[in-house]
Each structure stands twice: as C-alpha cells, then as structure tokens.
Write a protein that holds these residues in place. Sequence first.
Motif, mmCIF file in Angstrom:
data_model
loop_
_atom_site.group_PDB
_atom_site.id
_atom_site.type_symbol
_atom_site.label_atom_id
_atom_site.label_comp_id
_atom_site.label_asym_id
_atom_site.label_seq_id
_atom_site.Cartn_x
_atom_site.Cartn_y
_atom_site.Cartn_z
ATOM 1 N N ASN A 93 3.153 -9.093 2.387
ATOM 2 C CA ASN A 93 2.628 -7.789 1.976
ATOM 3 C C ASN A 93 3.711 -6.731 1.931
ATOM 4 O O ASN A 93 3.417 -5.557 2.003
ATOM 5 N N THR A 121 3.747 -18.352 2.989
ATOM 6 C CA THR A 121 4.235 -17.024 2.606
ATOM 7 C C THR A 121 5.399 -17.124 1.636
ATOM 8 O O THR A 121 5.514 -16.320 0.720
ATOM 9 N N PHE A 177 -1.472 -20.742 4.811
ATOM 10 C CA PHE A 177 -0.987 -19.777 3.815
ATOM 11 C C PHE A 177 0.531 -19.852 3.794
ATOM 12 O O PHE A 177 1.184 -19.582 4.807
ATOM 13 N N LEU A 235 -7.777 -10.785 7.454
ATOM 14 C CA LEU A 235 -6.611 -11.621 7.687
ATOM 15 C C LEU A 235 -6.973 -13.080 7.947
ATOM 16 O O LEU A 235 -6.163 -13.968 7.719
ATOM 17 N N TYR A 238 4.282 -17.781 -1.787
ATOM 18 C CA TYR A 238 3.588 -16.589 -2.287
ATOM 19 C C TYR A 238 4.592 -15.533 -2.748
ATOM 20 O O TYR A 238 4.445 -14.928 -3.798
ATOM 21 N N VAL A 239 5.645 -15.329 -1.935
ATOM 22 C CA VAL A 239 6.671 -14.343 -2.302
ATOM 23 C C VAL A 239 7.358 -14.749 -3.587
ATOM 24 O O VAL A 239 7.611 -13.930 -4.466
ATOM 25 N N PRO A 281 -4.249 -14.364 4.583
ATOM 26 C CA PRO A 281 -2.818 -14.542 4.825
ATOM 27 C C PRO A 281 -2.414 -14.895 6.256
ATOM 28 O O PRO A 281 -1.294 -15.324 6.450
ATOM 29 N N PHE A 282 -3.265 -14.724 7.232
ATOM 30 C CA PHE A 282 -2.837 -15.075 8.585
ATOM 31 C C PHE A 282 -3.199 -16.501 8.976
ATOM 32 O O PHE A 282 -2.907 -16.932 10.070
ATOM 33 N N ASP A 289 10.217 -12.795 3.666
ATOM 34 C CA ASP A 289 9.166 -13.707 3.226
ATOM 35 C C ASP A 289 7.791 -13.223 3.672
ATOM 36 O O ASP A 289 6.896 -14.013 3.911
ATOM 37 N N LYS A 292 0.825 -1.204 0.000
ATOM 38 C CA LYS A 292 0.000 0.000 0.000
ATOM 39 C C LYS A 292 0.865 1.263 0.000
ATOM 40 O O LYS A 292 0.509 2.278 -0.606
ATOM 41 N N TYR A 336 -6.238 -12.230 -1.676
ATOM 42 C CA TYR A 336 -5.446 -13.443 -1.530
ATOM 43 C C TYR A 336 -6.379 -14.644 -1.649
ATOM 44 O O TYR A 336 -7.537 -14.571 -1.245
ATOM 45 N N LEU A 388 -9.245 -3.083 4.707
ATOM 46 C CA LEU A 388 -8.703 -2.152 5.699
ATOM 47 C C LEU A 388 -7.195 -2.001 5.542
ATOM 48 O O LEU A 388 -6.708 -0.890 5.392
ATOM 49 N N LEU A 389 -6.473 -3.108 5.557
ATOM 50 C CA LEU A 389 -5.013 -3.027 5.538
ATOM 51 C C LEU A 389 -4.418 -3.501 4.216
ATOM 52 O O LEU A 389 -3.403 -2.979 3.783
ATOM 53 N N LEU A 390 -5.034 -4.476 3.610
ATOM 54 C CA LEU A 390 -4.408 -5.114 2.454
ATOM 55 C C LEU A 390 -4.898 -4.487 1.168
ATOM 56 O O LEU A 390 -5.985 -3.928 1.104
ATOM 57 N N GLU A 391 -4.051 -4.603 0.139
ATOM 58 C CA GLU A 391 -4.378 -4.000 -1.146
ATOM 59 C C GLU A 391 -5.003 -4.998 -2.090
ATOM 60 O O GLU A 391 -5.858 -4.660 -2.883
ATOM 61 N N ARG A 392 -4.545 -6.221 -2.035
ATOM 62 C CA ARG A 392 -4.948 -7.171 -3.056
ATOM 63 C C ARG A 392 -5.710 -8.334 -2.432
ATOM 64 O O ARG A 392 -5.700 -8.532 -1.233
ATOM 65 N N PHE A 403 6.488 -11.651 -5.887
ATOM 66 C CA PHE A 403 7.479 -10.566 -5.918
ATOM 67 C C PHE A 403 8.757 -10.972 -6.640
ATOM 68 O O PHE A 403 9.377 -10.152 -7.301
#
Lengths: 186, 173
Positions: free
Chosen positions: A108, B151, B149, B120, B154-155, B144-145, A105, A72, B140, B134-138, B159
């Motif tokens: 977000n 991580t 999941f 989450l 996902y990375v 994610p919590f 890792d 964000k 999933y 609220l917090l996340l943009e995309r 990314f």
Amino acid sequence: MDRGSIKKWLKAPGKMGQKYSFWVVYFCTGCGIIEIPPTITSRWDAERFGVIPVATPRQANLFLITGYVSVKTLRAIIRTYEQMPDPKYTVGFGSCPINGGMYWDSYNTIKHLDKYIPVDGWIAGCMPRPESIFIAVTHLWTMIDKGMATGYIKYREKYKNYRKNQEEALGKLEWPPLYPVGDKNE
Amino acid sequence: MNKLKKELKSSFKGIRTGILEDNRLAVSAPKDAVLPILSFLKNKGYEHLSLISCVDWIEEKELELVYVITSYLQKNDEYADNERLHILLKTRISRENPEFKTLVPIFKNAEPYERELHELFGINFEGNKRLTPLLLERAYKIPPFRKDFNTREYVKEKFDKISFVEEKKNERA
C-alpha cells in the motif's frame, strides 16, 4: 544583504525573491515530519534560510514530502500540489519517496513519487538530519539561479502523462484535470 | 490470577488457560464461549479492551482472533481484589468462511478494530453495521494481511508497471 548579490537582485529580482522566501506547506507524511519541529524552531532555526511553514497550500511554494507515501496520502499530495501557486518546488525527503525505501515490497505504499508529481530534488537518508534540509535549500537556491528547478513547468507540459499515472495508481480521480488533457496538448 | 483462572474454568466448559508471563493470562476458548467470557470479564471489572488482533494459521486453515483485555480499576474499592492483568482470549475460526459475531454491544471501542480486521483479513463480523473501508483505498483480491497474499508480485503488477513520465538519462547529461 551583501553587496555581491546586488547585481543578481537587479538582474532577476523575481528569482531572488522566490529563492529567499520558501514557504513550506505544513503537510505531514510518514515519519519524516518528526525532523521538522526542531528544524523550524530555535534549535536549527529555518528562518535563517527564509524557510517558514505555512498553514495552507495557497500560500506556499515549497512542498516537503516527509517520508513514505501511502496510496491514500498520494491523493492528498496531488490535491495539495495542484493548489499551490506557481512557481512551486518539491523536495522528496528521506529514502521512501525515492524508491520505496524499506517499504519497497509493501502492498500500500507508492514506490516512486516522481511518477505522479514532479520532484525537484531529493534528500537521501533514513532519516535525514535537519542540516540536510538546509543543504537541500541551498542547492535549491543554486538550481533556481541556473533555471533548473522547473518541476512545475514540466508538470504543466507533461500533465497528460502525470494524470494517466495518477489514475493508474488511484483509480478514478474525483477532481477535474488542472490543465487540459485533450489530444492537442501533447 | 489463580483465583480468576479457577472461576473461569468452573463457569465455562472447554476452555484452556495458561500463564504466559507475570501478568499475562492466556485463555483459549471455543467460538461460542467467547462473548459470554468477555461479558463475564467485563462484569468482573476488566473493562478495557485494548486490542483485537488476528493470526493467520495457514497450514491449519484457521484464523485465530486474539482479544486483549485489561483493567484500570484496581484501586476502586469494588474491584479491590482484582489483579493488574492482561488477559489474552484466543479463539479460532475457519479460514475459508471467516465469520464471527461482533463485539460492539459489549465493548463499543471494538468497532474500529473489527473494521480493520475486516479489511486486512477479510473477516466478516456479523452485526457490525459499519464494515466500511477504513485504511485501504482499493480492493484487493486476497486481503493483504493473509499469508498467501504475495506482496512482491502485487508490487510488480501494480506499481512497477506504471512508467516514468520521462526518461531519466536525459536529465543527468
């Protein structure tokens, strides 16, 4: 002004003017911003180096990315960076913008900031001390003298690739491209 | 603390209580009893909801909601015999179909916590009108919590696939 630098002033007054007046965007990212208040106030007094924080990106020419960049925040960083007038310089502060740092890792957090905007220099460490900001500033002086701090030119030239990366990370961007992204401008 | 414990046990069925530390009272309750207990505690003077948390018990296929409630009103005459307590109210909901009722009518400040948990952990709070991002943009695939999941994968997918704008070797030379 010492006499040794008179020659430099006459040779390239624009460069000298830029390098001794870094105006930093007051932009808080992550935890690194906690190092900025002692840096700009009387304890370390950044104004000795010509570094002043300013309120808006339109007045600034140095962008300190202070800490980890969440997805964000990246949106805000790109918008801020594009609003700054040329010439502009970016310095990544701390290990998180370099390669993710301790958030390598995380689901977000952006890992490599230089995939999305050009970065002229990095300050390693978690957290870097305020002194290292001044070391970075003096390095940046040398880079400007030698014509090496060309991030903003690179951004213009490779804007298509940067924009592609930004769209890959953020999805569709709601602002128009800063430079033309047609097939002719490669 | 013991007085409140007894009162809780006598008024509600099927709850278990335990004392964790000096000032911590843990109460585990079945799903239906949670909202009545919370309004009961609020009337007692414990009217500060400090946190809603969630624990993913993946092997038992359950999500555990934890409501942390405390009181500042000890000095008031009306609540003079209240102790300074942290009450942890726990309840379990199913993991496949995570639905629960909203707490907003009782504690207004529950709204952002519920939005966060919705994002989450993927819990749907029935009756909360504002379950927006609220917090996340995309989006999933798995919230994610949750424990399943991955991580790192996902990375790698998200990314690491994005390439550098230009090769780094040329810069240093």
